[in-house]
Write a protein that holds these residues in place. Structure first.
Motif, PDB file in Angstrom:
ATOM      1  N   ALA A  78     -12.817  -0.556  11.063  1.00  0.00           N
ATOM      2  CA  ALA A  78     -12.881   0.324  12.222  1.00  0.00           C
ATOM      3  C   ALA A  78     -11.721   1.315  12.248  1.00  0.00           C
ATOM      4  CB  ALA A  78     -12.899  -0.506  13.506  1.00  0.00           C
ATOM      5  N   PHE A  79     -10.543   0.865  11.802  1.00  0.00           N
ATOM      6  CA  PHE A  79      -9.390   1.756  11.742  1.00  0.00           C
ATOM      7  C   PHE A  79      -9.375   2.602  10.469  1.00  0.00           C
ATOM      8  CE2 PHE A  79      -7.363  -1.383  14.726  1.00  0.00           C
ATOM      9  CZ  PHE A  79      -7.226  -0.494  15.786  1.00  0.00           C
ATOM     10  N   ASN A  80     -10.304   2.300   9.548  1.00  0.00           N
ATOM     11  CA  ASN A  80     -10.458   3.083   8.313  1.00  0.00           C
ATOM     12  C   ASN A  80      -9.157   3.123   7.506  1.00  0.00           C
ATOM     13  OD1 ASN A  80     -12.065   4.626   6.542  1.00  0.00           O
ATOM     14  ND2 ASN A  80     -11.291   6.540   7.376  1.00  0.00           N
ATOM     15  N   ILE A  81      -8.520   1.950   7.381  1.00  0.00           N
ATOM     16  CA  ILE A  81      -7.253   1.892   6.637  1.00  0.00           C
ATOM     17  C   ILE A  81      -7.394   1.076   5.353  1.00  0.00           C
ATOM     18  CG2 ILE A  81      -5.765   2.229   8.641  1.00  0.00           C
ATOM     19  CD1 ILE A  81      -5.353  -0.854   8.661  1.00  0.00           C
ATOM     20  N   GLN A  82      -8.637   0.832   4.921  1.00  0.00           N
ATOM     21  CA  GLN A  82      -8.835   0.001   3.740  1.00  0.00           C
ATOM     22  C   GLN A  82      -8.275   0.653   2.472  1.00  0.00           C
ATOM     23  OE1 GLN A  82     -11.205   1.201   5.706  1.00  0.00           O
ATOM     24  NE2 GLN A  82     -12.943   2.072   4.590  1.00  0.00           N
ATOM     25  N   TYR A  83      -8.418   1.976   2.347  1.00  0.00           N
ATOM     26  CA  TYR A  83      -7.924   2.638   1.140  1.00  0.00           C
ATOM     27  C   TYR A  83      -6.401   2.647   1.096  1.00  0.00           C
ATOM     28  CZ  TYR A  83     -12.683   4.212   0.256  1.00  0.00           C
ATOM     29  OH  TYR A  83     -14.028   4.238   0.003  1.00  0.00           O
ATOM     30  N   GLN A  84      -5.777   2.952   2.229  1.00  0.00           N
ATOM     31  CA  GLN A  84      -4.315   2.949   2.265  1.00  0.00           C
ATOM     32  C   GLN A  84      -3.761   1.554   1.985  1.00  0.00           C
ATOM     33  OE1 GLN A  84      -6.444   4.255   4.510  1.00  0.00           O
ATOM     34  NE2 GLN A  84      -5.450   5.824   5.777  1.00  0.00           N
ATOM     35  N   THR A  85      -4.437   0.531   2.530  1.00  0.00           N
ATOM     36  CA  THR A  85      -3.980  -0.844   2.309  1.00  0.00           C
ATOM     37  C   THR A  85      -4.104  -1.229   0.841  1.00  0.00           C
ATOM     38  OG1 THR A  85      -4.675  -1.460   4.545  1.00  0.00           O
ATOM     39  CG2 THR A  85      -4.309  -3.253   2.966  1.00  0.00           C
ATOM     40  N   ARG A  86      -5.252  -0.921   0.249  1.00  0.00           N
ATOM     41  CA  ARG A  86      -5.455  -1.249  -1.168  1.00  0.00           C
ATOM     42  C   ARG A  86      -4.425  -0.546  -2.044  1.00  0.00           C
ATOM     43  NH1 ARG A  86      -8.023   1.422  -5.305  1.00  0.00           N
ATOM     44  NH2 ARG A  86      -8.774   0.105  -7.030  1.00  0.00           N
ATOM     45  N   GLN A  87      -4.182   0.733  -1.799  1.00  0.00           N
ATOM     46  CA  GLN A  87      -3.243   1.494  -2.625  1.00  0.00           C
ATOM     47  C   GLN A  87      -1.812   0.977  -2.462  1.00  0.00           C
ATOM     48  OE1 GLN A  87      -4.065   5.491  -1.316  1.00  0.00           O
ATOM     49  NE2 GLN A  87      -6.104   5.489  -2.259  1.00  0.00           N
ATOM     50  N   TYR A  88      -1.472   0.578  -1.241  1.00  0.00           N
ATOM     51  CA  TYR A  88      -0.133   0.040  -1.005  1.00  0.00           C
ATOM     52  C   TYR A  88       0.051  -1.286  -1.737  1.00  0.00           C
ATOM     53  CZ  TYR A  88       3.947  -1.706   1.551  1.00  0.00           C
ATOM     54  OH  TYR A  88       5.190  -2.201   1.886  1.00  0.00           O
ATOM     55  N   ILE A  89      -0.909  -2.187  -1.600  1.00  0.00           N
ATOM     56  CA  ILE A  89      -0.825  -3.481  -2.284  1.00  0.00           C
ATOM     57  C   ILE A  89      -0.837  -3.280  -3.799  1.00  0.00           C
ATOM     58  CG2 ILE A  89      -1.995  -5.679  -2.676  1.00  0.00           C
ATOM     59  CD1 ILE A  89      -0.586  -5.466   0.026  1.00  0.00           C
ATOM     60  N   GLN A  90      -1.600  -2.308  -4.263  1.00  0.00           N
ATOM     61  CA  GLN A  90      -1.637  -2.012  -5.693  1.00  0.00           C
ATOM     62  C   GLN A  90      -0.245  -1.608  -6.186  1.00  0.00           C
ATOM     63  OE1 GLN A  90      -4.219   1.312  -7.085  1.00  0.00           O
ATOM     64  NE2 GLN A  90      -5.344  -0.292  -8.166  1.00  0.00           N
ATOM     65  N   SER A  91       0.455  -0.819  -5.384  1.00  0.00           N
ATOM     66  CA  SER A  91       1.813  -0.397  -5.773  1.00  0.00           C
ATOM     67  C   SER A  91       2.787  -1.573  -5.747  1.00  0.00           C
ATOM     68  CB  SER A  91       2.306   0.717  -4.852  1.00  0.00           C
ATOM     69  OG  SER A  91       2.625   0.222  -3.557  1.00  0.00           O
ATOM     70  N   VAL A  92       2.606  -2.501  -4.817  1.00  0.00           N
ATOM     71  CA  VAL A  92       3.475  -3.675  -4.729  1.00  0.00           C
ATOM     72  C   VAL A  92       3.247  -4.619  -5.906  1.00  0.00           C
ATOM     73  CG1 VAL A  92       3.958  -5.759  -3.374  1.00  0.00           C
ATOM     74  CG2 VAL A  92       3.706  -3.551  -2.219  1.00  0.00           C
ATOM     75  N   LEU A  93       2.002  -4.698  -6.377  1.00  0.00           N
ATOM     76  CA  LEU A  93       1.655  -5.602  -7.473  1.00  0.00           C
ATOM     77  C   LEU A  93       1.831  -4.968  -8.858  1.00  0.00           C
ATOM     78  CD1 LEU A  93      -1.600  -7.205  -6.012  1.00  0.00           C
ATOM     79  CD2 LEU A  93       0.625  -8.319  -6.297  1.00  0.00           C
ATOM     80  N   ALA A  94       2.040  -3.672  -8.914  1.00  0.00           N
ATOM     81  CA  ALA A  94       2.158  -2.981 -10.200  1.00  0.00           C
ATOM     82  C   ALA A  94       3.403  -3.436 -10.953  1.00  0.00           C
ATOM     83  CB  ALA A  94       2.199  -1.475  -9.989  1.00  0.00           C
ATOM     84  N   GLU A  95       3.282  -3.447 -12.265  1.00  0.00           N
ATOM     85  CA  GLU A  95       4.399  -3.868 -13.119  1.00  0.00           C
ATOM     86  C   GLU A  95       5.648  -3.049 -12.841  1.00  0.00           C
ATOM     87  OE1 GLU A  95       4.385  -5.379 -17.621  1.00  0.00           O
ATOM     88  OE2 GLU A  95       4.021  -3.220 -17.445  1.00  0.00           O
ATOM     89  N   ASP A  96       5.465  -1.742 -12.618  1.00  0.00           N
ATOM     90  CA  ASP A  96       6.598  -0.854 -12.334  1.00  0.00           C
ATOM     91  C   ASP A  96       6.696  -0.555 -10.837  1.00  0.00           C
ATOM     92  OD1 ASP A  96       4.278   0.586 -12.126  1.00  0.00           O
ATOM     93  OD2 ASP A  96       4.999   2.336 -13.240  1.00  0.00           O
TER      94      ASP A  96
END
Length: 430
Positions: A78-96
């Motif tokens: 409903a808040f339409n924040i799924q893309y921002q959340t995924r991209q943020y978690i992706q950056s946290v989990l990235a090797e660099d």
């Protein structure tokens, strides 16, 4: 070049860092459902991550942290924040990762937020208000039409002009792993007899349907159709779906209004919802239509690559056997209509869609005998049974387990849904 994670993710895992699907989980220690992301062999608990300050580097997401404590994805959508959340978690989990202090270098927090998938209970990802199932698999529609009407009349005249659908039953949509009880109903045992008198019986032709489904994110107001050029913005993500079907009950009841009790007893979906962003690299062209099936302008999409190259398979594990067998391999690109087209057609009258509504594709069959998505097609309505580990099957028997799987890509870029599984329980006794 594949994005790599500092967390060990097995090559070929459906939950690579290129995916990061959303779901709802609980554990024995934390029995209340909450939002999570799947990565490799683990679920990342976003509620625990939030409580530990995991979103401290994102001012954009901090105001919405309460949605991760909810037992459904409706708030997130409903808040339409799924893309921002995924991209943020992706950056946290990235090797660099630019934020190693959040998780990579914080072993205590890792113990709090990561739980092995074998130790979590997955729940229905959304609260589903409405469920519509379409009939967009061209090859399936043709095959079934041939069985009952012959090749010359296999497809109805409207089929190539609009996505046919029916209103399903949201209350019996269940998450993978939920057993399905064999339904009972009216069956016409001898269609040639006069007068035509049905019996009340457990279903004798219990079937599967290999499908893809999408969840609606952005709603539309009643009276305001969704334009085809905007339809993709209304899709939250995709799951696998098995629309269990009682073929003998269906044969007696479907005239003149279509499926009813033959479909309403159970529909299984996979627990992890894959975002369109994760599937974007696997865009491809869908099925081509003949000149006689040209679309009206309201269904004509602005892009030609309106399908996804998702490899699908069906495994059947018969009751009493030691192992199962993959009985079908298909692909989501065999759909004649895309989900944006289904959504646009659904709302063209002004029908209102709500956050969390579920849309099924209909059975997805290929053109080869080993690529069909239902036992109805596979066995020619039970006339040509097959054998698995010495056990013969035409339709499903009690104790049988069916597992659907779907993946796009491979190796470290694999994007998948996880299992969509269910076991058949015996019908209730009279």
């Amino acid at each position: 070049m594949a994005l790599k994670s500092w967390l060990r993710v097995p090559s070929g895992s459906p939950f690579s860092i290129a995916n990061l699907p959303f779901g709802v989980i609980s554990t024995k220690e934390q029995p209340t459902g909450r939002v999570a992301i799947a990565i490799g062999d683990f679920a990342l608990d976003l509620f625990a991550f939030t409580a530990a300050g995991g979103f401290s580097k994102s001012k954009e997401l901090q105001p919405y942290s309460s949605v991760f404590a909810q037992p459904a994805l409706n708030g997130l959508a409903a808040f339409n924040i799924q893309y921002q959340t995924r991209q943020y978690i992706q950056s946290v989990l990235a090797e660099d990762t630019p934020h190693p202090e959040l998780l990579k270098d914080n072993e205590e927090l890792q113990k709090l937020v990561f739980t092995h998938l074998s130790q979590v209970q997955c729940h229905l990802p959304f609260h589903i208000g409405d469920y519509t199932d379409f009939y967009a698999g061209l090859n399936h529609a043709f095959n079934v039409g041939v069985l009952f009407r012959g090749a010359s009349n296999a497809l109805q005249p409207n089929y190539t002009h609009l996505p046919v659908g029916y209103h399903g039953r949201a209350s019996t949509v269940v998450v993978s792993g939920t057993p399905i009880r064999r339904p009972r109903g009216q069956i016409l045992t001898d269609p040639t007899a006069e007068p035509k008198l049905p019996i009340f019986s457990p279903c004798k032709k219990l079937d599967i349907e290999l499908e893809l489904a999408c969840f609606v994110s952005k709603p539309n107001e009643m009276g305001s159709p969704i334009d085809i050029k905007d339809a993709e913005e209304h899709v939250f993500g995709y799951v696998l779906m098995n629309d269990w079907s009682a073929r003998d009950i269906q044969a007696w009841e479907y005239v003149p209004l279509g499926p009813f009790n033959s479909k309403n007893f159970g529909t299984t979906i996979s627990p992890w919802v894959v975002l369109p962003e994760a599937l974007e690299p696997f865009r491809t062209s869908g099925l081509q239509r003949s000149d006689s099936g040209q679309l009206l302008p309201y269904l004509t999409e602005p892009r030609k690559d309106n399908a996804y190259d998702i490899k699908l398979e069906v495994e059947l594990r018969p009751s009493g056997t030691d192992k199962g067998k993959v009985i079908s391999r298909s692909n989501s690109k065999y759909l004649l209509y895309s989900f944006p087209q289904m959504l646009t057609h659904h709302t063209v009258t002004g029908c209102a869609m709500n956050t969390g509504d579920l849309l099924g594709s209909g059975t997805i069959s290929g053109t080869e005998a080993d690529s069909v998505g239902s036992l109805l097609e596979m066995t020619k309505n039970g006339k040509e049974p097959f054998t698995i580990d010495g056990v013969q099957r035409a339709f499903l028997e009690d104790g049988d387990e069916v597992i659907l799987r779907g993946t796009a890509g491979q190796g470290e870029d694999c994007v998948g849904f996880g299992d969509c599984a269910g076991v058949i329980l015996p019908a209730l006794e009279n």
